[in-house]
Design a protein around this motif. Structure first.
Motif, short mmCIF file in Angstrom:
data_model
loop_
_atom_site.label_atom_id
_atom_site.label_comp_id
_atom_site.label_asym_id
_atom_site.label_seq_id
_atom_site.Cartn_x
_atom_site.Cartn_y
_atom_site.Cartn_z
N ALA A 294 1.43 9.13 -14.12
CA ALA A 294 1.69 10.55 -13.84
C ALA A 294 3.05 10.72 -13.15
O ALA A 294 3.49 9.85 -12.39
CB ALA A 294 0.58 11.12 -12.97
N LYS A 295 3.69 11.84 -13.41
CA LYS A 295 5.03 12.12 -12.87
C LYS A 295 4.97 12.25 -11.34
O LYS A 295 4.14 12.99 -10.80
CB LYS A 295 5.56 13.42 -13.48
CG LYS A 295 7.00 13.74 -13.10
CD LYS A 295 7.46 15.00 -13.83
CE LYS A 295 8.90 15.33 -13.48
NZ LYS A 295 9.03 15.84 -12.10
N THR A 296 5.84 11.53 -10.67
CA THR A 296 5.93 11.63 -9.21
C THR A 296 6.95 12.70 -8.83
O THR A 296 7.96 12.88 -9.52
CB THR A 296 6.35 10.28 -8.59
OG1 THR A 296 7.55 9.84 -9.22
CG2 THR A 296 5.26 9.23 -8.78
N ASN A 297 6.67 13.39 -7.74
CA ASN A 297 7.59 14.44 -7.27
C ASN A 297 7.17 14.85 -5.86
O ASN A 297 6.59 15.91 -5.66
CB ASN A 297 7.54 15.65 -8.22
CG ASN A 297 8.53 16.72 -7.82
OD1 ASN A 297 9.61 16.43 -7.29
ND2 ASN A 297 8.18 17.98 -8.05
N PRO A 298 7.45 13.98 -4.86
CA PRO A 298 6.97 14.25 -3.49
C PRO A 298 7.53 15.54 -2.91
O PRO A 298 8.67 15.93 -3.21
CB PRO A 298 7.45 13.03 -2.70
CG PRO A 298 8.48 12.37 -3.54
CD PRO A 298 8.20 12.72 -4.96
N ILE A 299 6.71 16.20 -2.09
CA ILE A 299 7.11 17.49 -1.51
C ILE A 299 7.32 17.42 0.00
O ILE A 299 7.49 18.43 0.66
CB ILE A 299 6.09 18.60 -1.87
CG1 ILE A 299 4.68 18.19 -1.43
CG2 ILE A 299 6.13 18.92 -3.36
CD1 ILE A 299 3.63 19.29 -1.59
N ASN A 300 7.31 16.20 0.55
CA ASN A 300 7.63 16.05 1.97
C ASN A 300 8.37 14.71 2.18
O ASN A 300 8.42 13.87 1.27
CB ASN A 300 6.37 16.15 2.85
CG ASN A 300 5.30 15.14 2.48
OD1 ASN A 300 5.59 13.97 2.23
ND2 ASN A 300 4.05 15.59 2.44
N VAL A 301 8.95 14.54 3.34
CA VAL A 301 9.77 13.36 3.63
C VAL A 301 8.93 12.08 3.58
O VAL A 301 9.37 11.06 3.06
CB VAL A 301 10.47 13.50 5.01
CG1 VAL A 301 11.16 12.19 5.42
CG2 VAL A 301 11.49 14.63 4.96
N ILE B 115 0.84 -1.21 0.00
CA ILE B 115 0.00 0.00 0.00
C ILE B 115 0.88 1.26 0.00
O ILE B 115 1.76 1.42 0.83
CB ILE B 115 -0.93 0.02 1.23
CG1 ILE B 115 -1.81 -1.25 1.26
CG2 ILE B 115 -1.81 1.28 1.21
CD1 ILE B 115 -2.69 -1.46 0.06
N SER B 116 0.58 2.13 -0.96
CA SER B 116 1.30 3.41 -1.06
C SER B 116 0.31 4.57 -0.98
O SER B 116 -0.81 4.41 -0.50
CB SER B 116 2.16 3.45 -2.33
OG SER B 116 3.06 4.54 -2.27
N THR B 117 0.72 5.74 -1.47
CA THR B 117 0.00 6.97 -1.14
C THR B 117 -0.02 7.98 -2.28
O THR B 117 0.88 7.99 -3.13
CB THR B 117 0.65 7.62 0.10
OG1 THR B 117 0.06 8.90 0.36
CG2 THR B 117 2.14 7.84 -0.11
N ASP B 118 -1.02 8.86 -2.25
CA ASP B 118 -1.08 9.99 -3.18
C ASP B 118 0.02 11.03 -2.89
O ASP B 118 0.27 11.91 -3.71
CB ASP B 118 -2.45 10.67 -3.10
CG ASP B 118 -2.76 11.22 -1.71
OD1 ASP B 118 -2.45 10.53 -0.71
OD2 ASP B 118 -3.32 12.33 -1.60
N TYR B 119 0.68 10.91 -1.74
CA TYR B 119 1.72 11.88 -1.39
C TYR B 119 3.01 11.72 -2.21
O TYR B 119 3.96 12.46 -2.01
CB TYR B 119 2.04 11.79 0.11
CG TYR B 119 1.10 12.59 0.98
CD1 TYR B 119 -0.27 12.60 0.72
CD2 TYR B 119 1.55 13.33 2.07
CE1 TYR B 119 -1.15 13.33 1.51
CE2 TYR B 119 0.68 14.06 2.86
CZ TYR B 119 -0.66 14.05 2.57
OH TYR B 119 -1.53 14.78 3.36
N VAL B 120 3.01 10.76 -3.13
CA VAL B 120 4.15 10.66 -4.05
C VAL B 120 4.08 11.76 -5.12
O VAL B 120 5.02 11.97 -5.87
CB VAL B 120 4.24 9.27 -4.75
CG1 VAL B 120 4.46 8.18 -3.71
CG2 VAL B 120 3.01 8.98 -5.60
N PHE B 121 2.94 12.48 -5.18
CA PHE B 121 2.77 13.57 -6.15
C PHE B 121 2.97 14.93 -5.50
O PHE B 121 2.82 15.06 -4.28
CB PHE B 121 1.36 13.50 -6.77
CG PHE B 121 1.09 12.21 -7.50
CD1 PHE B 121 1.78 11.89 -8.66
CD2 PHE B 121 0.15 11.30 -7.03
CE1 PHE B 121 1.54 10.70 -9.34
CE2 PHE B 121 -0.10 10.10 -7.69
CZ PHE B 121 0.60 9.81 -8.85
#
Length: 281
Positions: A119-126, A101-107
């Motif tokens: 879609a391109k991933t670009n996380p904005i937090n740790v 299980i992963s998360t939408d926070y990879v965007f």
């Protein structure tokens, strides 16, 4: 009898799988909390997997303290990346099915249309960084694994937005909720059922899938639905993210496109309000 190991047994999804497990007596279920499966101790983790010898792993365990992750980077990466890497390697070497299980926070939240699996991933937090690293490690170590990205998870179990709103709306006359972060909630019981549909399907199609309930809402609109269904008299106001600063940034837009999972596994996904009603029964 095939054995299913569920990590993160006491979390929202693990708890919903536990409820659902009685409907699937053809499996032996092992629900592992932090004492049975120690995701922060890799040496111990390997021994635990070898002792349990599962046929299927639902990896629902994760470091999910989004704000704390900003100062606990090493721990977040150990649990969300290195432990996933080890589990994936174990499943590949032992021919074990893995749903992670992963998360939408990879965007990063910069999109304005629903995000598909490409879609391109670009996380904005740790937290997002650690989860993306886990996804990459998972598919590298076991290309036959399935990853499900989900968002805004809630349940009758554990701590979540719905429970917080229910409590605050009974305690206070007025609350303010962020109105410029857009996505869709996920009822953990629906996700648990979707995982079983995949497992029991005649087709195991590896890769990344998105899953959340249907519709596009802000946290503010979600809160209004909770107020309506709960019959609360609290006044709910909308505020911008800039008025509610947190240690970790959140994606402004993380609505997930679910076409892939609906098409390949013939899934009917409920509207978020339809599922939210079940919390109030």
């Amino acid at each position: 009898m095939r054995k299913i190991l569920v990590t993160g047994a006491n979390g929202q999804l693990g708890s919903e799988l536990s409820v659902l497990s009685v409907s699937y007596p053809e499996f032996e279920w092992i629900f592992a909390d932090r004492t049975k499966i120690t995701l922060d101790n890799l040496e111990l983790l390997n021994d635990q997997l070898n002792e349990i010898k599962p046929n299927i792993i639902f990896n629902c365990g994760a470091y999910t303290a989004v704000d704390k992750a900003e100062t606990e980077r090493e721990l977040a990466f150990t649990i969300n990346n290195l432990a996933v890497e080890l589990i994936a390697k174990y499943t590949f070497e032992n021919n074990v099915k893995l749903i992670h299980i992963s998360t939408d926070y990879v965007f990063d939240g910069s999109s304005s249309s629903a995000l598909n699996e490409e879609a391109k991933t670009n996380p904005i937090n740790v937290y997002g960084e650690s989860k993306l690293a886990g996804e990459i490690a998972c598919l590298r170590e076991n290309p036959d694994s399935i990853i499900i990205r989900t968002s805004w998870v809630y349940s009758k179990f554990g701590n979540n937005f719905v429970k917080t709103m229910q409590r605050l709306m009974q305690e206070r006359d007025t609350i303010n909720v962020v109105n410029d972060q857009i996505g869709s909630p996920t009822y953990a019981a629906d996700l648990a059922q979707a995982m079983m549909v995949i497992l029991e399907s005649s087709d195991w199609i590896p890769g990344i899938y998105n899953y959340s309930n249907e519709d596009e809402v802000s946290w503010y609109e979600f809160a209004l639905s909770i107020k309506e269904l709960g019959g609360y008299n609290c006044n709910v106001g909308g505020i911008s993210s800039s008025s509610y600063l947190t240690p970790a940034k959140r994606p402004k837009f993380s609505l997930l496109d679910k076409k892939k999972i609906k098409t390949l596994y013939n899934l009917e996904i409920p509207n978020y309000k339809q599922s939210l009603k079940k919390i109030f029964i």
